[in-house]
Write a protein that holds these residues in place. Sequence first.
Motif, mmCIF file in Angstrom:
data_model
loop_
_atom_site.group_PDB
_atom_site.id
_atom_site.type_symbol
_atom_site.label_atom_id
_atom_site.label_comp_id
_atom_site.label_asym_id
_atom_site.label_seq_id
_atom_site.Cartn_x
_atom_site.Cartn_y
_atom_site.Cartn_z
ATOM 1 N N UNK A 214 0.860 -1.186 0.000
ATOM 2 C CA UNK A 214 0.000 0.000 0.000
ATOM 3 C C UNK A 214 0.892 1.230 0.000
ATOM 4 N N UNK A 215 0.820 2.024 -1.058
ATOM 5 C CA UNK A 215 1.609 3.257 -1.126
ATOM 6 C C UNK A 215 0.671 4.444 -0.932
ATOM 7 N N UNK A 216 0.661 4.986 0.262
ATOM 8 C CA UNK A 216 -0.123 6.169 0.564
ATOM 9 C C UNK A 216 0.648 6.998 1.566
ATOM 10 N N UNK A 217 0.066 8.080 2.063
ATOM 11 C CA UNK A 217 0.847 8.985 2.902
ATOM 12 C C UNK A 217 0.956 8.489 4.342
ATOM 13 N N UNK A 218 2.014 8.941 5.017
ATOM 14 C CA UNK A 218 2.423 8.390 6.310
ATOM 15 C C UNK A 218 1.363 8.372 7.385
ATOM 16 N N UNK B 205 -0.162 18.720 7.682
ATOM 17 C CA UNK B 205 -0.022 17.527 8.526
ATOM 18 C C UNK B 205 1.046 16.566 8.005
ATOM 19 N N UNK B 206 1.499 16.773 6.785
ATOM 20 C CA UNK B 206 2.530 15.926 6.205
ATOM 21 C C UNK B 206 3.842 16.111 6.968
ATOM 22 N N UNK B 207 4.576 15.028 7.221
ATOM 23 C CA UNK B 207 5.799 15.087 8.026
ATOM 24 C C UNK B 207 6.829 16.023 7.406
ATOM 25 N N UNK C 291 8.333 19.620 8.875
ATOM 26 C CA UNK C 291 9.752 19.902 9.068
ATOM 27 C C UNK C 291 10.153 21.209 8.379
ATOM 28 N N UNK C 292 9.602 21.441 7.184
ATOM 29 C CA UNK C 292 9.894 22.681 6.468
ATOM 30 C C UNK C 292 9.337 23.872 7.237
ATOM 31 N N UNK C 293 8.077 23.763 7.680
ATOM 32 C CA UNK C 293 7.459 24.870 8.421
ATOM 33 C C UNK C 293 8.224 25.173 9.705
ATOM 34 N N UNK C 294 8.623 24.120 10.429
ATOM 35 C CA UNK C 294 9.344 24.320 11.692
ATOM 36 C C UNK C 294 10.708 24.965 11.449
ATOM 37 N N UNK C 295 11.412 24.505 10.404
ATOM 38 C CA UNK C 295 12.730 25.071 10.104
ATOM 39 C C UNK C 295 12.602 26.543 9.695
#
Length: 312
Positions: free
Chosen positions: A126-130, A199-201, A205-209
Amino acid sequence: MNLRRLHYFVKIVDVGSLTQAADILHVAQPALSQQLATLEGEVRQQLLLRTKRGVTPTQAGEVLYRHAQVILRQCQQAMTEMRAAGRELSGSVSVGLAPGTAAAGLAVPLLRTVRARHPGILLYLNETYGTTLSELVMNGRMDMAVLYGGRVAVHGLAFRPLLSERLFLVGHGDMPPPPAAQVPLGDIAGRELYLPRPYNVVRKMVDDACAGIGIVPRVVAEIESDGTLTAVMAEGLGATILPESMARQVVASCDAWLCRIVEPSIEAPLALCESDHLPLSEPAQAVKDILLELAAELPGFAASPETGAPAT
Protein backbone atom coordinates in the motif's frame (compact mmCIF):
# COMPACT_ATOMS: atom_id res chain seq x y z
CA MET A 1 -18.01 -13.52 23.46
CA ASN A 2 -18.94 -15.37 20.31
CA LEU A 3 -16.40 -14.74 17.54
CA ARG A 4 -19.07 -14.90 14.86
CA ARG A 5 -21.05 -12.15 16.57
CA LEU A 6 -17.88 -10.03 16.79
CA HIS A 7 -17.31 -10.59 13.08
CA TYR A 8 -20.89 -9.56 12.32
CA PHE A 9 -20.54 -6.45 14.51
CA VAL A 10 -17.31 -5.34 12.81
CA LYS A 11 -18.85 -5.78 9.38
CA ILE A 12 -21.92 -3.74 10.36
CA VAL A 13 -19.72 -0.89 11.58
CA ASP A 14 -17.52 -1.09 8.47
CA VAL A 15 -20.42 -0.68 6.03
CA GLY A 16 -22.64 1.47 8.28
CA SER A 17 -25.81 -0.43 7.39
CA LEU A 18 -27.54 -3.54 8.74
CA THR A 19 -29.13 -4.22 5.36
CA GLN A 20 -25.87 -4.01 3.41
CA ALA A 21 -24.00 -6.01 6.05
CA ALA A 22 -26.64 -8.75 5.88
CA ASP A 23 -26.20 -8.93 2.09
CA ILE A 24 -22.40 -9.11 2.36
CA LEU A 25 -22.52 -11.72 5.14
CA HIS A 26 -25.28 -13.73 3.40
CA VAL A 27 -27.35 -13.60 6.58
CA ALA A 28 -31.03 -12.66 6.80
CA GLN A 29 -31.41 -9.18 8.27
CA PRO A 30 -33.73 -10.31 11.13
CA ALA A 31 -31.16 -12.96 12.09
CA LEU A 32 -28.34 -10.38 11.97
CA SER A 33 -30.37 -7.99 14.13
CA GLN A 34 -30.94 -10.80 16.62
CA GLN A 35 -27.20 -11.55 16.77
CA LEU A 36 -26.52 -7.87 17.43
CA ALA A 37 -29.17 -7.76 20.16
CA THR A 38 -27.62 -10.85 21.78
CA LEU A 39 -24.18 -9.21 21.70
CA GLU A 40 -25.54 -6.02 23.26
CA GLY A 41 -27.16 -8.16 25.95
CA GLU A 42 -23.87 -9.92 26.67
CA VAL A 43 -21.94 -6.68 27.11
CA ARG A 44 -24.90 -4.84 28.67
CA GLN A 45 -24.27 -1.84 26.45
CA GLN A 46 -25.95 -0.26 23.45
CA LEU A 47 -23.42 -0.64 20.67
CA LEU A 48 -25.09 1.01 17.68
CA LEU A 49 -27.25 4.06 17.05
CA ARG A 50 -29.82 3.67 14.27
CA THR A 51 -30.39 6.71 12.05
CA LYS A 52 -32.09 7.37 8.72
CA ARG A 53 -28.72 7.04 7.01
CA GLY A 54 -27.79 3.75 8.65
CA VAL A 55 -26.03 2.87 11.89
CA THR A 56 -23.11 4.40 13.77
CA PRO A 57 -21.29 3.01 16.83
CA THR A 58 -21.90 4.44 20.28
CA GLN A 59 -18.88 5.27 22.45
CA ALA A 60 -19.02 1.73 23.87
CA GLY A 61 -19.41 0.42 20.33
CA GLU A 62 -16.26 2.22 19.18
CA VAL A 63 -14.31 0.64 22.03
CA LEU A 64 -15.59 -2.84 21.18
CA TYR A 65 -14.94 -2.24 17.47
CA ARG A 66 -11.24 -1.51 18.10
CA HIS A 67 -10.80 -4.55 20.33
CA ALA A 68 -12.85 -6.81 18.05
CA GLN A 69 -10.55 -6.00 15.11
CA VAL A 70 -7.53 -7.04 17.16
CA ILE A 71 -9.22 -10.22 18.48
CA LEU A 72 -10.38 -11.35 15.04
CA ARG A 73 -7.00 -10.61 13.48
CA GLN A 74 -5.17 -12.61 16.15
CA CYS A 75 -7.57 -15.53 15.71
CA GLN A 76 -6.99 -15.45 11.96
CA GLN A 77 -3.22 -15.39 12.52
CA ALA A 78 -3.49 -18.36 14.88
CA MET A 79 -5.47 -20.38 12.33
CA THR A 80 -3.05 -19.45 9.54
CA GLU A 81 0.01 -20.43 11.58
CA MET A 82 -1.55 -23.70 12.72
CA ARG A 83 -2.36 -24.64 9.12
CA ALA A 84 1.15 -23.64 8.08
CA ALA A 85 2.86 -25.64 10.85
CA GLY A 86 5.33 -28.02 9.27
CA ARG A 87 4.79 -26.50 5.83
CA GLU A 88 6.20 -23.53 3.96
CA LEU A 89 5.15 -20.10 5.19
CA SER A 90 1.85 -18.91 3.80
CA GLY A 91 -0.73 -16.23 4.46
CA SER A 92 -1.29 -12.55 3.75
CA VAL A 93 1.16 -9.83 4.83
CA SER A 94 0.47 -6.11 4.36
CA VAL A 95 3.26 -3.53 4.05
CA GLY A 96 2.88 0.22 3.65
CA LEU A 97 5.48 2.21 1.73
CA ALA A 98 5.19 5.99 1.90
CA PRO A 99 5.29 7.49 -1.62
CA GLY A 100 7.94 10.00 -2.56
CA THR A 101 10.44 8.42 -0.18
CA ALA A 102 13.34 5.99 -0.39
CA ALA A 103 10.79 3.39 0.78
CA ALA A 104 9.15 3.40 -2.65
CA GLY A 105 12.35 1.94 -4.08
CA LEU A 106 11.95 -1.11 -1.85
CA ALA A 107 8.70 -2.24 -3.49
CA VAL A 108 10.04 -4.27 -6.42
CA PRO A 109 13.02 -5.80 -4.54
CA LEU A 110 10.64 -6.77 -1.71
CA LEU A 111 8.20 -8.41 -4.10
CA ARG A 112 11.00 -10.25 -5.88
CA THR A 113 12.68 -11.51 -2.71
CA VAL A 114 9.48 -12.59 -0.94
CA ARG A 115 8.37 -14.40 -4.09
CA ALA A 116 11.70 -16.23 -4.32
CA ARG A 117 11.98 -17.22 -0.64
CA HIS A 118 8.35 -17.62 0.44
CA PRO A 119 6.09 -18.19 -2.58
CA GLY A 120 3.20 -19.08 -0.26
CA ILE A 121 3.03 -15.55 1.17
CA LEU A 122 0.53 -13.18 -0.46
CA LEU A 123 2.12 -9.74 -0.19
CA TYR A 124 -0.07 -6.63 -0.20
CA LEU A 125 1.70 -3.31 -0.77
CA ASN A 126 0.00 0.00 0.00
CA GLU A 127 1.61 3.26 -1.13
CA THR A 128 -0.12 6.17 0.56
CA TYR A 129 0.85 8.98 2.90
CA GLY A 130 2.42 8.39 6.31
CA THR A 131 -0.44 9.50 8.57
CA THR A 132 -2.85 7.03 6.95
CA LEU A 133 -0.29 4.22 7.03
CA SER A 134 0.48 4.69 10.73
CA GLU A 135 -3.25 4.68 11.54
CA LEU A 136 -3.69 1.40 9.65
CA VAL A 137 -0.80 -0.15 11.58
CA MET A 138 -2.15 1.19 14.88
CA ASN A 139 -5.61 -0.28 14.17
CA GLY A 140 -4.19 -3.67 13.29
CA ARG A 141 -5.20 -3.42 9.63
CA MET A 142 -1.65 -3.36 8.32
CA ASP A 143 1.33 -5.34 9.57
CA MET A 144 4.04 -2.72 9.10
CA ALA A 145 4.95 0.41 7.15
CA VAL A 146 8.04 2.32 6.08
CA LEU A 147 7.38 6.04 6.46
CA TYR A 148 8.82 9.36 7.55
CA GLY A 149 8.60 9.96 11.28
CA GLY A 150 9.54 8.19 14.48
CA ARG A 151 11.14 11.11 16.29
CA VAL A 152 7.97 11.68 18.30
CA ALA A 153 6.63 8.80 20.40
CA VAL A 154 3.16 7.61 19.38
CA HIS A 155 1.12 5.45 21.73
CA GLY A 156 0.50 2.04 20.17
CA LEU A 157 3.35 2.23 17.66
CA ALA A 158 7.02 1.23 17.65
CA PHE A 159 9.58 2.69 15.26
CA ARG A 160 12.89 1.32 14.01
CA PRO A 161 15.00 4.13 12.48
CA LEU A 162 16.28 3.21 9.03
CA LEU A 163 17.89 6.32 7.52
CA SER A 164 17.57 10.07 7.10
CA GLU A 165 16.99 11.82 3.79
CA ARG A 166 18.17 15.37 3.17
CA LEU A 167 15.66 17.87 1.79
CA PHE A 168 16.28 19.64 -1.53
CA LEU A 169 14.80 22.65 -3.29
CA VAL A 170 13.63 21.59 -6.79
CA GLY A 171 12.74 23.92 -9.67
CA HIS A 172 12.21 23.83 -13.43
CA GLY A 173 15.13 24.46 -15.78
CA ASP A 174 13.59 27.75 -16.98
CA MET A 175 13.62 29.11 -13.44
CA PRO A 176 16.84 30.73 -12.20
CA PRO A 177 18.55 28.21 -9.91
CA PRO A 178 20.52 29.24 -6.82
CA PRO A 179 24.11 30.15 -7.62
CA ALA A 180 25.50 27.10 -5.80
CA ALA A 181 24.67 23.44 -5.27
CA GLN A 182 23.45 24.37 -1.79
CA VAL A 183 20.88 26.99 -0.91
CA PRO A 184 20.35 28.62 2.51
CA LEU A 185 16.82 28.10 3.74
CA GLY A 186 16.35 31.85 4.08
CA ASP A 187 16.80 32.25 0.32
CA ILE A 188 13.58 30.38 -0.47
CA ALA A 189 11.39 33.07 1.13
CA GLY A 190 10.54 34.73 -2.18
CA ARG A 191 9.93 31.58 -4.20
CA GLU A 192 6.47 30.24 -5.03
CA LEU A 193 6.31 26.77 -3.52
CA TYR A 194 4.12 23.73 -4.05
CA LEU A 195 4.12 21.66 -0.85
CA PRO A 196 1.99 18.96 0.83
CA ARG A 197 -0.64 19.78 3.45
CA PRO A 198 0.59 20.94 6.92
CA TYR A 199 -0.02 17.53 8.53
CA ASN A 200 2.53 15.93 6.21
CA VAL A 201 5.80 15.09 8.03
CA VAL A 202 8.02 16.76 5.43
CA ARG A 203 5.82 19.87 5.37
CA LYS A 204 5.97 20.05 9.18
CA MET A 205 9.75 19.90 9.07
CA VAL A 206 9.89 22.68 6.47
CA ASP A 207 7.46 24.87 8.42
CA ASP A 208 9.34 24.32 11.69
CA ALA A 209 12.73 25.07 10.10
CA CYS A 210 11.36 28.25 8.50
CA ALA A 211 9.80 29.37 11.78
CA GLY A 212 13.17 28.82 13.44
CA ILE A 213 14.80 31.46 11.23
CA GLY A 214 11.81 33.79 11.20
CA ILE A 215 10.43 33.28 7.68
CA VAL A 216 7.16 31.93 6.28
CA PRO A 217 7.28 29.79 3.11
CA ARG A 218 5.21 31.21 0.25
CA VAL A 219 2.96 28.22 -0.51
CA VAL A 220 0.80 28.81 -3.60
CA ALA A 221 -0.82 25.34 -3.67
CA GLU A 222 -0.84 22.18 -1.58
CA ILE A 223 -0.36 18.92 -3.49
CA GLU A 224 -0.28 15.36 -2.14
CA SER A 225 0.03 13.55 -5.50
CA ASP A 226 3.56 12.72 -6.64
CA GLY A 227 2.39 12.57 -10.25
CA THR A 228 0.74 15.99 -10.09
CA LEU A 229 3.74 17.52 -8.34
CA THR A 230 6.08 16.17 -11.03
CA ALA A 231 3.79 17.61 -13.73
CA VAL A 232 3.80 20.99 -11.98
CA MET A 233 7.60 20.99 -11.94
CA ALA A 234 7.71 19.97 -15.63
CA GLU A 235 5.47 22.93 -16.52
CA GLY A 236 7.70 25.34 -14.63
CA LEU A 237 4.88 26.65 -12.43
CA GLY A 238 7.04 27.00 -9.34
CA ALA A 239 9.39 25.14 -7.02
CA THR A 240 9.01 22.52 -4.33
CA ILE A 241 10.94 20.96 -1.45
CA LEU A 242 11.44 17.20 -1.53
CA PRO A 243 13.45 14.42 0.10
CA GLU A 244 16.52 13.49 -1.94
CA SER A 245 15.07 10.28 -3.44
CA MET A 246 11.95 11.99 -4.78
CA ALA A 247 13.90 15.09 -5.82
CA ARG A 248 16.22 13.02 -8.00
CA GLN A 249 13.23 11.22 -9.57
CA VAL A 250 11.70 14.55 -10.55
CA VAL A 251 14.97 15.85 -12.00
CA ALA A 252 15.41 12.63 -13.99
CA SER A 253 11.89 12.87 -15.44
CA CYS A 254 11.91 16.50 -16.61
CA ASP A 255 14.09 19.55 -17.16
CA ALA A 256 14.64 20.48 -13.52
CA TRP A 257 17.41 21.27 -11.07
CA LEU A 258 17.91 20.55 -7.37
CA CYS A 259 19.85 22.21 -4.55
CA ARG A 260 20.40 20.89 -1.07
CA ILE A 261 18.90 23.10 1.63
CA VAL A 262 21.36 24.28 4.29
CA GLU A 263 21.54 26.83 7.11
CA PRO A 264 19.87 24.89 8.56
CA SER A 265 20.07 21.53 6.84
CA ILE A 266 16.77 19.61 7.05
CA GLU A 267 16.71 15.82 7.22
CA ALA A 268 13.60 13.62 7.15
CA PRO A 269 13.88 10.40 9.20
CA LEU A 270 12.64 7.20 7.54
CA ALA A 271 11.52 4.46 9.94
CA LEU A 272 9.90 1.04 10.01
CA CYS A 273 6.63 1.36 11.90
CA GLU A 274 4.72 -1.50 13.54
CA SER A 275 2.39 -2.07 16.46
CA ASP A 276 4.00 -2.07 19.89
CA HIS A 277 1.49 -4.60 21.27
CA LEU A 278 0.22 -6.77 18.39
CA PRO A 279 2.64 -9.62 17.62
CA LEU A 280 3.57 -10.21 14.01
CA SER A 281 2.50 -13.47 12.42
CA GLU A 282 5.27 -15.81 11.32
CA PRO A 283 4.87 -14.81 7.64
CA ALA A 284 4.87 -11.10 8.60
CA GLN A 285 8.04 -11.57 10.64
CA ALA A 286 9.69 -13.20 7.63
CA VAL A 287 8.71 -10.26 5.43
CA LYS A 288 9.97 -7.81 8.06
CA ASP A 289 13.35 -9.55 8.11
CA ILE A 290 13.57 -9.25 4.31
CA LEU A 291 12.52 -5.60 4.46
CA LEU A 292 15.27 -4.77 6.95
CA GLU A 293 17.77 -6.72 4.86
CA LEU A 294 16.88 -4.66 1.78
CA ALA A 295 16.83 -1.39 3.72
CA ALA A 296 20.36 -2.11 4.92
CA GLU A 297 21.50 -1.74 1.30
CA LEU A 298 20.17 1.83 1.06
CA PRO A 299 22.66 4.69 1.46
CA GLY A 300 22.75 6.03 5.00
CA PHE A 301 21.11 2.99 6.61
CA ALA A 302 21.09 3.25 10.42
CA ALA A 303 21.38 -0.08 12.21
CA SER A 304 19.33 1.12 15.16
CA PRO A 305 17.21 -1.00 17.53
CA GLU A 306 13.45 -0.92 17.51
CA THR A 307 11.94 1.59 19.87
CA GLY A 308 8.62 3.05 20.88
CA ALA A 309 10.36 6.22 22.00
CA PRO A 310 11.44 9.07 19.76
CA ALA A 311 13.98 8.00 17.16
CA THR A 312 17.25 9.86 16.98
